[in-house]
Design an enzyme around this catalytic site. Structure first.
Site, mmCIF file in Angstrom:
data_model
loop_
_atom_site.group_PDB
_atom_site.id
_atom_site.type_symbol
_atom_site.label_atom_id
_atom_site.label_comp_id
_atom_site.label_asym_id
_atom_site.label_seq_id
_atom_site.Cartn_x
_atom_site.Cartn_y
_atom_site.Cartn_z
ATOM 1 N N SER A 148 4.791 38.323 -31.733
ATOM 2 C CA SER A 148 4.426 39.689 -32.141
ATOM 3 C C SER A 148 3.144 40.211 -31.519
ATOM 4 O O SER A 148 2.656 41.266 -31.909
ATOM 5 C CB SER A 148 4.313 39.792 -33.687
ATOM 6 O OG SER A 148 5.526 39.415 -34.307
ATOM 7 N N THR A 159 6.432 39.923 -24.512
ATOM 8 C CA THR A 159 7.620 40.468 -23.843
ATOM 9 C C THR A 159 7.332 41.852 -23.292
ATOM 10 O O THR A 159 7.753 42.199 -22.177
ATOM 11 C CB THR A 159 8.815 40.519 -24.819
ATOM 12 O OG1 THR A 159 9.142 39.193 -25.245
ATOM 13 C CG2 THR A 159 10.032 41.145 -24.151
ATOM 14 N N ALA A 160 6.603 42.656 -24.055
ATOM 15 C CA ALA A 160 6.226 43.992 -23.571
ATOM 16 C C ALA A 160 5.431 43.894 -22.281
ATOM 17 O O ALA A 160 5.673 44.634 -21.320
ATOM 18 C CB ALA A 160 5.419 44.729 -24.642
ATOM 19 N N GLU A 174 15.327 35.682 -24.883
ATOM 20 C CA GLU A 174 14.831 36.140 -26.178
ATOM 21 C C GLU A 174 15.577 37.368 -26.683
ATOM 22 O O GLU A 174 15.872 37.468 -27.873
ATOM 23 C CB GLU A 174 13.329 36.449 -26.065
ATOM 24 C CG GLU A 174 12.696 37.035 -27.319
ATOM 25 C CD GLU A 174 12.464 36.025 -28.422
ATOM 26 O OE1 GLU A 174 12.921 34.877 -28.280
ATOM 27 O OE2 GLU A 174 11.829 36.383 -29.427
#
Length: 253
Positions: A23, A27-28, A50
């Site tokens: 979080s 990935t961003a 993912e």
């Protein structure tokens, strides 16, 4: 970007690891970098263990159209946003962006796909989300499995003469510390990753842990290893609505 300037770009044959807790936005960041490479004319491949390809595509469209990710997920598109969305879809559809989205791919699958893409499309870089999602049948336990995945990705980078940029999970024990910034010793399951990687960058966002945070809307890229130059911290902006990392001086208007 400031990270690109610090590293001098991603070098052929290198394995670059970005580590973070869940979080935080790893990935961003990976997809931000992949999108920037595509826009510069590179052909890039994304191994997404993912998220399914449709979610990767939604993130891409939010980043390029500047339409909030939540609105895209809910289908709440304003009339004046449709043209932006159309342009984002065309951008994704036009070559230079390959996605393989099987959950928990094996190392052999990753190698096979990359070796297929390389001669077919002229692959310039491979982005992997994430190392601990790669399975290695026959490995004796998680430590051996993650070690083999790290070695395999490094060998792939050298064999194909491209940079491989991979995400990695960080140990949960980081969350119990007073200073929750991860460091090079916090990569989960394997010390081998620290030996194989040419560069290791950790990601930290204070607002994930502290509310309110004096660093709201900001993140830190902690360069823990860079074989060709100095390490250190780079502050960046994180635009949560469109899941984009940007230099602090970036104008979002």
């Amino acid at each position: 970007s400031r990270l690109n300037k610090r590293l001098g770009g991603f070098h052929k044959g290198d394995l670059i690891i970005f580590g973070a807790r869940p979080s935080v936005g790893k990935t961003a960041l990976l997809l931000n970098m992949a999108q920037a490479a595509k826009e510069s004319g590179e052909c890039i491949g994304v191994i997404s263990g993912e998220q399914p390809a449709v979610q990767v595509a939604q993130r891409h469209m939010s980043m390029t159209s500047l339409i909030h990710a939540e609105k895209l997920r809910n289908g709440e598109i304003d009339d004046d946003e449709w043209s932006k969305l159309s342009s984002a879809i065309k951008s994704l559809a036009i070559g230079g962006y390959r996605i393989y989205d099987r959950s928990n791919p094996t190392l052999k699958e990753v190698e096979r796909i990359a070796r297929k893409w390389n001669p077919m499309y002229g692959l310039d870089a491979l982005y992997v989300d994430y190392i601990q999602r790669i399975s290695v049948p026959g490995a004796n336990g998680r430590i051996e499995e993650v070690s083999a995945a790290g070695r395999g990705l490094k060998n792939l980078a050298r064999d194909l003469d491209i940079p491989v940029i991979a995400l990695a999970q960080v140990k949960a024990s980081v969350d119990t510390r007073t200073d929750k910034r991860p460091n090079i010793g916090d990569l989960a399951n394997s010390d081998e990753l620290t030996r194989e990687a040419d560069s290791i960058i950790m990601i930290y966002r204070d607002e994930v842990y502290n509310d309110p945070s004096p660093s709201k809307g900001m993140g830190e890229l902690l360069v823990e290893r860079y074989r060709l130059g100095p390490c250190g911290m780079i502050e960046v902006a994180f635009l949560v609505e469109t899941m984009r990392f940007r230099d602090l001086e970036y104008d979002n208007r």
